[in-house]
Design an enzyme around this catalytic site. Structure first.
Site, PDB file in Angstrom:
ATOM      1  N   SER A 222      -5.051  -5.929   3.257  1.00  0.00           N
ATOM      2  CA  SER A 222      -4.723  -5.227   4.495  1.00  0.00           C
ATOM      3  C   SER A 222      -5.803  -5.501   5.526  1.00  0.00           C
ATOM      4  O   SER A 222      -6.969  -5.734   5.154  1.00  0.00           O
ATOM      5  CB  SER A 222      -4.655  -3.729   4.196  1.00  0.00           C
ATOM      6  OG  SER A 222      -4.745  -2.990   5.382  1.00  0.00           O
TER       7      SER A 222
ATOM      8  N   TYR B   6      -8.455   4.141   0.425  1.00  0.00           N
ATOM      9  CA  TYR B   6      -7.696   2.899   0.587  1.00  0.00           C
ATOM     10  C   TYR B   6      -8.577   1.798   1.196  1.00  0.00           C
ATOM     11  O   TYR B   6      -8.641   0.686   0.675  1.00  0.00           O
ATOM     12  CB  TYR B   6      -6.495   3.192   1.494  1.00  0.00           C
ATOM     13  CG  TYR B   6      -5.558   2.040   1.724  1.00  0.00           C
ATOM     14  CD1 TYR B   6      -4.593   1.708   0.780  1.00  0.00           C
ATOM     15  CD2 TYR B   6      -5.606   1.293   2.898  1.00  0.00           C
ATOM     16  CE1 TYR B   6      -3.708   0.662   1.000  1.00  0.00           C
ATOM     17  CE2 TYR B   6      -4.728   0.248   3.125  1.00  0.00           C
ATOM     18  CZ  TYR B   6      -3.775  -0.067   2.176  1.00  0.00           C
ATOM     19  OH  TYR B   6      -2.905  -1.099   2.396  1.00  0.00           O
TER      20      TYR B   6
END
Ligand SMILES: NC(=O)c1ccc[n+]([C@@H]2O[C@H](COP(=O)([O-])OP(=O)(O)OC[C@H]3O[C@@H](n4cnc5c(N)ncnc54)[C@H](OP(=O)(O)O)[C@@H]3O)[C@@H](O)[C@H]2O)c1
Length: 332
Positions: free
Chosen positions: A205, A218
């Site tokens: 990401s 995350y």
């Protein structure tokens, strides 16, 4: 009594210093020459590589044939993973294996891929559980055969600040998003090296490069997974036939970040999972090591490396990334 010369030579001081100077000068000259030669060689190679990449951007490149590849996608039941299964099947992959925890969506995706005419199997496996990964990998080898493309796609987001997160939730994200990739890669890479045919893909990401508040679990896990892939990719340089691809997408419209809101959604619309999947499979076929999606995310990397922290903080506040997780409703 005459003093013993310090350099063991009876030369006069002036002569000695001239000699020393000339040794120094020769040594320095040699060093500078070597440096220049190295720079010349490096810059010639650099120019060649950059030119090759630039040509690759405009000319259609030859895509790798997937008809002999067995692909395993972790988290392949839904979201980007399901789209990846569709894309690999559409591009002719031989067999597709899906891993996940929820049987219902794994079953649905498997049925869909079989209807496309591609052999597909699913296995229930929690990638955060090391023993389960090794056992399931063994079962895959026995039932399906060798995996030649491994897509590490499974991930979760807890989506809270550090102090609002309970310890188990923080650990869970690290186990699934980062360590899970250690175990799957350790399970399948040795055979890829033996076959001299393999590809490890990581769905990472942009948050690995630029973290936001409210998703500390995350962002940390993705940054760690980024380093893992960087190290792995370099380590594979002298392994013929085996390589790796890291994909860093921007916000994508799946259930993962449900409720997350950026300030200018028209300026920064979420990516479609279909687009992420298509570009990912293309990157595998082109043997591309790194893919940032959309390409404008390269600006983020440049800005991050040149702007002062205070200016970056203003950008975060202005663009709304500072508060985007306040409305987050996703699930782990
Ligand atoms: N959505 C975004 O905005 C976005 C942006 C950039 C990057 N990404 C990355 O893209 C990848 C896919 O995300 P997505 O948007 O498709 O998310 P998603 O819709 O939430 O799907 C996540 C997938 O991971 C699986 N999974 C979660 N924990 C697992 C575990 N312990 N073991 C095995 N499978 C597990 C889930 O299946 P089960 O629940 O059935 O196990 C599901 O199939 C992730 O790596 C994510 O970080 C997403």
């Amino acid at each position: 009594m005459r003093p013993v010369p310090r350099w063991g030579s009876p030369r006069r001081p002036k002569e000695r210093s001239r000699c020393l100077h000339s040794t120094w000068a020769t040594g320095l000259g040699r060093f500078v020459y070597k440096l220049l030669l190295l720079r010349k060689l490096l810059s010639v190679k650099m120019i060649y590589l950059v030119a090759k990449a630039a040509v690759g951007l405009v000319l259609p490149a030859k895509l790798r044939d997937l008809s002999r590849e067995n692909v395993l996608i972790t988290g392949g039941g839904r979201g980007i993973g399901r789209q990846l299964a569709r894309e690999f099947a559409a591009r002719g992959a031989r067999k597709i294996v899906l891993w996940g925890r929820t049987e219902k969506c794994l079953k649905e995706t498997t049925e869909e891929i079989r209807q496309m005419g591609t052999e597909c199997h699913y296995f229930i496996c929690d990638v955060g559980n090391r023993e389960e990964v090794y056992q399931t990998a063994k079962a895959v080898r026995e039932k399906v055969g060798d995996i030649t493309i491994l897509v590490n796609n499974a991930a979760v987001v807890h989506g809270r600040s550090l102090m609002d997160s309970d310890d188990d939730a923080l650990l869970k994200s690290q186990h699934i998003n980062t360590l899970g990739q250690f175990w799957t890669t350790k399970a399948f890479l040795p055979r890829m090296l033996e076959l001299q045919n393999g590809h490890i893909v990581c769905l990472n990401s942009v948050l690995a490069l630029s973290a936001i508040p409210g998703a500390i679990d995350y962002c940390t896990s993705k940054a760690s997974a980024f380093a893992f892939m960087e190290s792995l990719t370099l380590g594979l340089l002298d392994c013929p036939g085996v390589s790796a691809t890291t994909v860093l997408p921007f916000h994508t419209s799946t259930e993962m970040f449900q409720g997350m809101r950026v300030r200018f959604p028209n300026l920064f619309p979420p990516l479609k999972p279909e687009t992420v999947a298509r570009r990912t499979v293309e990157a595998v076929q082109l043997n591309q090591a790194l893919l940032l999606l959309p390409w404008t995310m390269h600006a983020l990397v440049i800005l991050k490396s040149i702007l002062p922290q205070a200016a970056l903080e203003e950008i975060h506040k202005f663009s709304g990334t500072y508060t985007c997780m306040n409305t987050f409703k996703g699930r782990t």
